[in-house]
Scaffold this active site. Structure first.
Site, mmCIF file in Angstrom:
data_model
loop_
_atom_site.group_PDB
_atom_site.id
_atom_site.type_symbol
_atom_site.label_atom_id
_atom_site.label_comp_id
_atom_site.label_asym_id
_atom_site.label_seq_id
_atom_site.Cartn_x
_atom_site.Cartn_y
_atom_site.Cartn_z
ATOM 1 N N SER A 186 89.346 53.734 5.692
ATOM 2 C CA SER A 186 88.166 53.022 6.886
ATOM 3 C C SER A 186 87.337 52.577 6.220
ATOM 4 C CB SER A 186 87.359 54.149 7.250
ATOM 5 O OG SER A 186 86.240 53.773 8.019
ATOM 6 N N TYR A 199 83.264 62.376 8.736
ATOM 7 C CA TYR A 199 83.842 61.705 8.716
ATOM 8 C C TYR A 199 84.509 60.258 7.364
ATOM 9 C CZ TYR A 199 86.846 57.120 10.520
ATOM 10 O OH TYR A 199 87.363 56.150 10.851
#
Length: 295
Positions: A186, A199
């Site tokens: 990401s 995360y």
């Protein structure tokens, strides 16, 4: 130039990674203007979390390119999405002489044995694995680190990075020279996100894992790369972010909008194809709408 940004309707879901069929608007998995060219003809591809979002689009595009596709999904919340994904992938497979796609029920947070079972099922069906896409993930919105429980932390790491390592460990036993491992990270691995601390941490771990394993597997002729998307309209966002963040999702990108899964899938095709990316390993592609990352 007028802004392209449009708000999403207010919505939320209670379970992760979310149900694609309940989203409004639905994520877009296909692009009729895409022209396949048999880049993966006869290859066997395994995609974790392939029932919805980015994973579904990747499976579809792999099938367009002639690959035999298998994907994992989680029982219960994803049953309908898995059926919808199978129908979509099956259509692409028939048009491009690929094998019948298979959906594999799996809970990857259960650890190494579960990951090995997935790999064994794919090999039993297709005989080998040429492309592994580690893609399944969860994320939990927490404004304060004090609110991150040990259980949440373990779940996030078990699914987002432990499973990636275990899947690679067992899949590579059935890979030959020219095979490819692709890990979904990401943009947050590079810029961080104050409300997604655990995360973002796992996504950073994926970057280091990819670069390290890429170096290790050079001698075996297996390339290891990754994709680090920006804000992409997927069920995970609706199932994890507060409604006010869902409504404005994508505003943070320089392009002033969220991306769609079909806009990422060609990056995975490129990395999966040895003819296209034979000189790449340990690298990341960044389809992120113009976000500045220190890659």
């Amino acid at each position: 130039m007028a802004s392209k940004y449009q708000k999403f309707p207010p919505q939320s879901q209670e379970t992760q990674p979310g149900k694609q069929y309940l989203m409004n608007p639905l994520p877009i998995s296909t692009n009729p203007q895409y022209k396949p060219s048999n880049k993966l003809q006869g290859k066997v591809a395994l995609v974790t979390g392939g029932d919805s979002g980015i994973g579904r689009a990747v499976c579809y595009y792999f099938a367009l390119e002639g690959a035999n596709v298998a994907f994992t999904y989680v029982k219960g919340p994803e049953d309908r999405d898995a059926d919808d994904a199978l129908a979509l992938i099956r259509e692409a497979a028939k048009e491009n002489d690929a094998g019948e796609p298979i959906a594999i029920l799996a809970d990857l947070r259960l650890g190494e044995d579960e990951c090995k079972k997935v790999v064994d099922k794919v090999v039993s069906q297709f005989g080998c694995i040429d492309v592994l896409v580690n893609n399944a993930a969860v994320q939990y919105y927490k404004e304060n680190i004090e609110d991150i429980t040990e259980g949440q932390l373990r779940t996030t790491f078990e699914i987002n990075i432990f499973a990636y390592i275990f899947m690679a460990k067992h899949a590579m036993k059935h890979m030959k020279e020219g095979s490819s491992i692709i890990n979904s990270s990401s943009a947050l691995a590079y810029i961080g996100e104050q409300t997604l601390v655990d995360y973002s941490s796992t996504k950073g771990a994926i970057v280091s894992f990819t670069r390290s394993l890429g170096l290790q597997l050079i001698k075996r002729g297996i390339r290891v790369n990754g994709v680090a998307p920006g804000p992409i309209w997927t069920p995970l966002e609706v199932a994890s972010l507060p409604v006010d963040r869902v409504v404005t999702f994508g505003k943070e990108a320089a392009m002033d909008r969220a991306g769609q899964p079909f806009e990422l899938a060609p990056s995975y095709v490129f990395l999966a194809s040895n003819e296209c990316s034979s000189y790449l390993t340990g690298q990341f592609l960044h389809p992120n709408g113009g976000m500045i990352v220190n890659a």
